[in-house]
Design a protein around this motif. Structure first.
Motif, PDB file in Angstrom:
ATOM      1  N   UNK A  50       0.839  -1.182   0.000  1.00 35.56           N
ATOM      2  CA  UNK A  50       0.000   0.000   0.000  1.00 35.56           C
ATOM      3  C   UNK A  50       0.880   1.240   0.000  1.00 35.56           C
ATOM      4  N   UNK A  51       0.867   2.074  -1.066  1.00 38.10           N
ATOM      5  CA  UNK A  51       1.778   3.211  -1.152  1.00 38.10           C
ATOM      6  C   UNK A  51       1.457   4.288  -0.138  1.00 38.10           C
ATOM      7  N   UNK A  52       0.206   4.298   0.399  1.00 32.69           N
ATOM      8  CA  UNK A  52      -0.182   5.320   1.348  1.00 32.69           C
ATOM      9  C   UNK A  52       0.212   4.968   2.782  1.00 32.69           C
ATOM     10  N   UNK A  53       0.752   3.745   2.954  1.00 31.07           N
ATOM     11  CA  UNK A  53       1.103   3.305   4.297  1.00 31.07           C
ATOM     12  C   UNK A  53       2.542   3.661   4.585  1.00 31.07           C
ATOM     13  N   UNK A  54       2.758   4.161   5.804  1.00 31.22           N
ATOM     14  CA  UNK A  54       4.105   4.507   6.224  1.00 31.22           C
ATOM     15  C   UNK A  54       4.747   3.382   7.023  1.00 31.22           C
ATOM     16  N   UNK A  55       4.035   2.290   7.151  1.00 37.33           N
ATOM     17  CA  UNK A  55       4.544   1.172   7.934  1.00 37.33           C
ATOM     18  C   UNK A  55       5.532   0.348   7.124  1.00 37.33           C
ATOM     19  N   UNK A  56       6.306  -0.431   7.839  1.00 41.45           N
ATOM     20  CA  UNK A  56       7.205  -1.381   7.213  1.00 41.45           C
ATOM     21  C   UNK A  56       6.785  -2.785   7.621  1.00 41.45           C
ATOM     22  N   UNK A  57       7.055  -3.714   6.757  1.00 45.52           N
ATOM     23  CA  UNK A  57       6.739  -5.114   7.033  1.00 45.52           C
ATOM     24  C   UNK A  57       8.044  -5.883   7.147  1.00 45.52           C
ATOM     25  N   UNK A  58       8.256  -6.538   8.277  1.00 41.40           N
ATOM     26  CA  UNK A  58       9.477  -7.318   8.435  1.00 41.40           C
ATOM     27  C   UNK A  58       9.430  -8.500   7.479  1.00 41.40           C
ATOM     28  N   UNK A  59      10.579  -8.942   7.028  1.00 40.28           N
ATOM     29  CA  UNK A  59      10.660 -10.066   6.096  1.00 40.28           C
ATOM     30  C   UNK A  59      11.160 -11.343   6.765  1.00 40.28           C
ATOM     31  N   UNK A  60      11.528 -11.224   8.058  1.00 42.18           N
ATOM     32  CA  UNK A  60      12.008 -12.396   8.786  1.00 42.18           C
ATOM     33  C   UNK A  60      11.855 -12.158  10.281  1.00 42.18           C
ATOM     34  N   UNK A  61      11.774 -13.242  11.001  1.00 40.05           N
ATOM     35  CA  UNK A  61      11.744 -13.180  12.461  1.00 40.05           C
ATOM     36  C   UNK A  61      13.070 -13.701  13.005  1.00 40.05           C
ATOM     37  N   UNK A  62      13.349 -13.333  14.236  1.00 37.98           N
ATOM     38  CA  UNK A  62      14.538 -13.815  14.921  1.00 37.98           C
ATOM     39  C   UNK A  62      14.086 -14.522  16.196  1.00 37.98           C
ATOM     40  N   UNK A  63      14.340 -15.819  16.270  1.00 37.86           N
ATOM     41  CA  UNK A  63      14.001 -16.609  17.447  1.00 37.86           C
ATOM     42  C   UNK A  63      15.145 -16.476  18.449  1.00 37.86           C
ATOM     43  N   UNK A  64      14.878 -15.779  19.540  1.00 36.78           N
ATOM     44  CA  UNK A  64      15.931 -15.458  20.499  1.00 36.78           C
ATOM     45  C   UNK A  64      16.291 -16.639  21.395  1.00 36.78           C
ATOM     46  N   UNK A  65      15.428 -17.624  21.496  1.00 38.73           N
ATOM     47  CA  UNK A  65      15.696 -18.765  22.356  1.00 38.73           C
ATOM     48  C   UNK A  65      14.964 -18.645  23.678  1.00 38.73           C
ATOM     49  N   UNK A  66      15.590 -19.118  24.735  1.00 35.14           N
ATOM     50  CA  UNK A  66      14.962 -19.110  26.052  1.00 35.14           C
ATOM     51  C   UNK A  66      15.167 -17.750  26.712  1.00 35.14           C
ATOM     52  N   UNK A  67      14.099 -17.034  27.015  1.00 38.17           N
ATOM     53  CA  UNK A  67      14.243 -15.682  27.574  1.00 38.17           C
ATOM     54  C   UNK A  67      14.903 -15.683  28.950  1.00 38.17           C
ATOM     55  N   UNK A  68      15.819 -14.744  29.131  1.00 37.10           N
ATOM     56  CA  UNK A  68      16.477 -14.581  30.423  1.00 37.10           C
ATOM     57  C   UNK A  68      17.742 -15.395  30.595  1.00 37.10           C
ATOM     58  N   UNK A  69      17.972 -16.378  29.726  1.00 32.15           N
ATOM     59  CA  UNK A  69      19.164 -17.231  29.879  1.00 32.15           C
ATOM     60  C   UNK A  69      19.915 -17.355  28.546  1.00 32.15           C
ATOM     61  N   UNK A  70      19.854 -16.317  27.725  1.00 39.02           N
ATOM     62  CA  UNK A  70      20.462 -16.373  26.403  1.00 39.02           C
ATOM     63  C   UNK A  70      21.952 -16.701  26.448  1.00 39.02           C
ATOM     64  N   UNK A  71      22.648 -16.244  27.482  1.00 37.43           N
ATOM     65  CA  UNK A  71      24.100 -16.400  27.537  1.00 37.43           C
ATOM     66  C   UNK A  71      24.523 -17.843  27.776  1.00 37.43           C
ATOM     67  N   UNK A  72      23.690 -18.629  28.458  1.00 35.40           N
ATOM     68  CA  UNK A  72      24.086 -20.017  28.730  1.00 35.40           C
ATOM     69  C   UNK A  72      23.033 -21.030  28.293  1.00 35.40           C
ATOM     70  N   UNK A  73      22.129 -20.609  27.413  1.00 35.37           N
ATOM     71  CA  UNK A  73      21.072 -21.518  26.973  1.00 35.37           C
ATOM     72  C   UNK A  73      21.604 -22.688  26.150  1.00 35.37           C
TER      73      UNK A  73
END
Length: 316
Positions: free
Chosen positions: A7-30
């Motif tokens: 839609x040319x009138x929309x100022x929004x952007x649409x992401x083309x990919x997601x990033x799965x971060x893993x287990x929240x709160x323990x990213x460093x040793x997950x």
């Protein structure tokens, strides 16, 4: 990473990919969780494949009860394989990126397999009800044709009813955030990133849970209530014990499966400050039952245990 909406009138952007971060709160040793999860996954694959081989090779196990168990093994393999390779890739290789089509496909397959497992549990409950409450009619009612028809019905029911879940998720606009605090693409986790209203997604998710799994659980409870009523009317304590023993393994699996589903639903809505617990529980729910189901049946079922023993001796 982002692309402009059509839609040319929309100022929004649409992401083309997601990033799965893993287990929240323990990213460093997950990554330390990768070893137990890999062991559980290999156990699920090995145990269920072994169950399928045993049922296929042992003529005594070529019965509807064991055919349903074989179908459950296929579903368990599919469910575990849907999520575990990606989770292990995240933990081992930091492969967190997942495209939108892949993510929505994973949402669909997870919902379909979980609903299929619930449906197979219902079929197995019906099988036990007829075997105990209508034993003389069992050979004419629970036939191989019945197994095929029930399986086809469950496949059609679950594949069609869960299809709107990823379709509705794909209709949302993901215009700013694309980091999912999870190891897999859960419907609620993905749609929470959308920039527009997701009320319809939540309503359909709730409706699906009540109509599919809720109705399955209700029918299972009714089946076992009738079984218990029939067993209590038996004059012989030995006959009653034998009748109930054929249901023990099934009841254990049902209790574990639906209890975890209820706990996940509660924690997703109530546990906002400790997001690790529902995420970890969600992952384990998709890999522990596939690993435990064949072992519980093998331990509690004499015929299956004997068949497994014969296969083991052939392999040695």
């Amino acid at each position: 990473m982002f692309q402009v909406l059509r839609n040319p009138n929309s100022s929004k952007f649409q992401v083309s990919e997601f990033i799965l971060m893993g287990f929240p709160g323990i990213h460093e040793w997950q990554h330390w969780l990768s070893l137990p999860l890999a062991v559980l996954y290999l156990l699920a694959l090995g145990a269920n494949i072994f169950i399928l081989i045993t049922i296929n090779q042992e003529a005594a196990l070529n019965q509807p009860m064991y055919l349903f168990l074989g179908i459950l093994a296929v579903v368990d393999i599919g469910l575990a394989t849907t999520i575990m390779p990606k989770i292990l890739a995240i933990l081992w290789f930091n492969a967190k990126v997942i495209s939108l089509p892949e993510c929505f496909s994973q949402i669909y397959v997870i919902h379909c397999f979980v609903a299929m497992e619930s449906g197979i549990f219902l079929c197995m409950a019906i099988d036990r009800y007829v075997a105990i409450c209508r034993p003389l009619r069992y050979p004419s009612i629970i036939t191989k044709s019945f197994v095929v028809k029930a399986t086809v019905l469950m496949v059609l029911r679950n594949s069609l009813s869960t299809l709107p879940v990823p379709v509705l998720a794909a209709q949302r606009h993901y215009c700013s955030r694309n980091q999912i605090e999870h190891c897999l693409c859960s419907n609620l986790g993905v749609t929470s990133l959308s920039c527009d209203d997701r009320t319809i997604n939540s309503i359909y998710q709730l409706l699906l849970a009540w109509t599919l799994m809720g109705s399955d659980l209700g029918m299972i409870i009714l089946s076992y209530a009738l079984i218990l009523h029939s067993v209590l009317r038996l004059n012989s304590a030995e006959a009653a014990s034998k009748a109930l023993s054929t249901c023990t393994s099934h009841l254990i699996l049902i209790f574990f499966f639906y209890t975890i589903v209820v706990v996940i639903s509660i924690t997703h809505s109530a546990t906002k400050t400790v997001p690790l617990f529902p995420v970890l529980l969600n992952v384990l729910h998709n890999v522990i039952p596939p690993a435990l189901n064949p072992m519980i049946y093998a331990l509690k079922n004499k015929e299956l245990r004997q068949g497994l023993g014969k296969i083991l001796r052939l392999r040695i």
